[in-house]
Design a protein around this motif. Structure first.
Motif, PDB file in Angstrom:
ATOM      1  N   ALA A  64      -8.328   7.853   5.651  1.00 49.92           N
ATOM      2  CA  ALA A  64      -8.019   6.520   5.097  1.00 49.92           C
ATOM      3  C   ALA A  64      -8.569   6.380   3.684  1.00 49.92           C
ATOM      4  O   ALA A  64      -7.890   5.878   2.780  1.00 49.92           O
ATOM      5  CB  ALA A  64      -8.594   5.432   5.995  1.00 49.92           C
ATOM      6  N   LEU A  67      -6.510   8.671   1.217  1.00 53.04           N
ATOM      7  CA  LEU A  67      -5.193   8.109   0.910  1.00 53.04           C
ATOM      8  C   LEU A  67      -5.307   6.839   0.066  1.00 53.04           C
ATOM      9  O   LEU A  67      -4.454   6.583  -0.788  1.00 53.04           O
ATOM     10  CB  LEU A  67      -4.437   7.818   2.208  1.00 53.04           C
ATOM     11  CG  LEU A  67      -3.972   9.039   3.002  1.00 53.04           C
ATOM     12  CD1 LEU A  67      -3.319   8.609   4.312  1.00 53.04           C
ATOM     13  CD2 LEU A  67      -2.999   9.893   2.189  1.00 53.04           C
ATOM     14  N   LEU A  68      -6.349   6.044   0.313  1.00 55.50           N
ATOM     15  CA  LEU A  68      -6.541   4.837  -0.485  1.00 55.50           C
ATOM     16  C   LEU A  68      -6.761   5.190  -1.955  1.00 55.50           C
ATOM     17  O   LEU A  68      -6.197   4.554  -2.852  1.00 55.50           O
ATOM     18  CB  LEU A  68      -7.734   4.040   0.053  1.00 55.50           C
ATOM     19  CG  LEU A  68      -8.107   2.766  -0.709  1.00 55.50           C
ATOM     20  CD1 LEU A  68      -6.950   1.769  -0.705  1.00 55.50           C
ATOM     21  CD2 LEU A  68      -9.358   2.133  -0.108  1.00 55.50           C
ATOM     22  N   THR A  97       1.834   5.270   1.450  1.00 59.79           N
ATOM     23  CA  THR A  97       0.435   5.705   1.484  1.00 59.79           C
ATOM     24  C   THR A  97      -0.483   4.539   1.828  1.00 59.79           C
ATOM     25  O   THR A  97      -1.440   4.692   2.595  1.00 59.79           O
ATOM     26  CB  THR A  97       0.031   6.290   0.116  1.00 59.79           C
ATOM     27  OG1 THR A  97       0.917   7.352  -0.220  1.00 59.79           O
ATOM     28  CG2 THR A  97      -1.383   6.822   0.151  1.00 59.79           C
ATOM     29  N   SER A 101      -2.805   4.468   5.084  1.00 57.63           N
ATOM     30  CA  SER A 101      -4.251   4.355   4.903  1.00 57.63           C
ATOM     31  C   SER A 101      -4.819   3.189   5.692  1.00 57.63           C
ATOM     32  O   SER A 101      -5.883   3.303   6.325  1.00 57.63           O
ATOM     33  CB  SER A 101      -4.557   4.182   3.404  1.00 57.63           C
ATOM     34  OG  SER A 101      -5.928   3.919   3.206  1.00 57.63           O
TER      35      SER A 101
END
Length: 458
Positions: A64, A67-68, A97, A101
């Motif tokens: 997470a 992807l953030l 994304t 995320s």
């Protein structure tokens, strides 16, 4: 403004190297492999047998976070990334994304809490984690900020929001990413467990923060100080449609191609802080630019009241609806409504041969059929075939007006442009219409890599 761009400008703006998109995609994918390796090196696979919930939660949290930060980099307006992929594609990836995320972050919260509770009350355990673990209160606030972004990014919510309101709320993603950092530093063993992990995560965080500062703030400030754009005149083009002409300093050095757009801020009073995306509606020249704006009830409604001399701030240029990959083929342009604006600028820049360009403009009414004088100029001077299609759309999945529904999408395109299969195709309009037009072009024999679109969507 029908003159073509200066040859030295075209020469300076070379095409994006073909290997850039592949290299960017590989770098993004490899980041997830690195995160997996760091998790495994910190005992991740071994923990799966003893405490599977906590081990899974750790990995979900790492994915997470990764992807953030990739999401931030996607929309940090990095020129190399913008040139490689274009705003349309980056916006789609940014959306996918972001949702991925968020759901991984939700999985991280649920599994970590359940793992720590070890059969006890999960709600009580979550309360204890938030209030007693270092950085967790900030992380909870960051989660709420990201929840706001996700909720307002859903299509149903976006339809009810003005662009400016949505854009302001979307900035909470930066707050969410920043508030998560202390939690990772103080309690994240996968963040601080090894020198490799610390190096990777600090590099990624600093790269994301640096990209935002450099390209969302630094580069626009430098360009605006250099070019000092001002409004020179305002012209009503038709009902609810206004053209704004702009001048500035050293505009020949502005790295913009026909077909691209900027984010615009007009310093004419309240509301100047909110930026709006408008395409150039004439070929960019060394002494002037032009945009044409449809009054849609938000910041665009102010355009008709602008006064000459008003200072203008820009961010950009953005977009890949350009001629950088054009190789001399016949040209077909499909526009819906005000979507004609970037195609007008392309008509002036592309070096197509006389008689080898077709522009099809669909409008709901004759009053929306604007720029007829300029189109007549292109028809007379460069042999452009101009086709006007008027009337409501036949159906949601069609690009045609109702009167031509029986003809079929691909066949109507072949009739409008007999050499369509050998052409380079440029499409601009609302999202559903543009997708229908793209599908029609491909069905008519156009290679997918020769179809370029710009969607009026956010």
């Amino acid at each position: 403004m029908t003159a073509t761009a200066a040859p030295e400008v075209r020469e300076r703006l070379r095409a994006t190297p073909a290997w850039w998109p592949g290299a960017g995609a590989a770098a993004a994918a490899s980041s997830l492999l690195v995160v997996t390796a760091l998790w495994a090196g910190n005992g991740g696979f071994g923990d799966l047998t003893g405490d599977p919930l906590t081990a899974t939660g750790r990995l979900a949290g790492l994915y997470a976070s990764d992807l953030l930060l990739l999401q931030v980099l996607l929309m940090a307006r990095i020129p190399l990334v913008e040139r490689a992929f274009g705003q349309d594609r980056l916006a789609r990836w940014h959306r996918w994304t972001g949702f991925t995320s968020f759901w991984l972050m939700a999985l991280h919260i649920v599994t970590i809490t359940a793992g720590y509770a070890a059969g006890a009350n999960v709600v009580t355990e979550l309360w204890e984690l938030v209030w007693t673990y270092p950085g967790m209160l900030l992380a909870a606030a960051g989660t709420l900020a990201l929840l706001t972004v996700v909720a307002t990014s859903m299509r149903a919510a976006r339809r009810k929001l003005r662009y400016e309101s949505w854009h302001l709320l979307h900035l909470y993603a930066y707050l969410g990413a920043g508030l998560a950092l202390p939690h990772q530093i103080w309690t994240g063993s996968d963040f601080t467990g090894t020198a490799w992990a610390r190096a990777y995560w600090w590099t990624l965080y600093l790269a994301a923060a640096g990209a935002v500062l450099a390209y969302r703030i630094g580069l626009p400030v430098w360009r605006n100080r250099k070019h000092r754009l001002t409004v020179s005149r305002v012209v009503a083009e038709g009902p609810g449609l206004t053209s704004v002409y702009l001048t500035g300093e050293r505009l020949a050095e502005l790295p913009v191609r026909a077909g691209q757009f900027f984010q615009w801020r007009f310093l004419d009073g309240p509301g100047w802080t909110r930026a709006n995306p408008f395409s150039l509606s004439a070929t960019p020249r060394g002494d002037a630019l032009r945009i044409t704006v449809k009054n849609q009830g938000d910041g665009s409604s102010r355009m008709a009241a602008l006064k000459p001399g008003t200072r203008v701030l820009i961010e950009g240029p953005y977009g890949k609806l350009t001629g950088e990959s054009y190789a001399g083929e016949p040209v077909v342009m499909l526009a819906c409504g005000v979507g004609i604006t970037p195609l007008l600028s392309l008509l002036g820049e592309l070096p197509y041969r006389d008689g080898e360009a077709t522009l099809v403009h669909r409008a709901r009414t004759d009053a929306e059929g604007v720029f007829r004088g300029e189109l007549e100029w292109f028809a007379a001077r460069r042999g452009v075939r101009v086709v006007h299609l008027t009337g409501p759309r036949a159906r949601a999945a069609s690009w045609l007006p109702g009167g031509l529904a029986a003809t079929g999408d691909a066949e109507a395109l072949r009739q409008a442009a007999p050499r369509i299969a050998a052409s380079r195709v440029y499409i601009c309009g609302p999202e559903e219409w543009a997708r229908a037009a793209r599908a029609a072009a491909i069905a008519a024999g156009v290679r997918p890599d020769r179809v370029h679109t710009e969607l009026f969507a956010w």
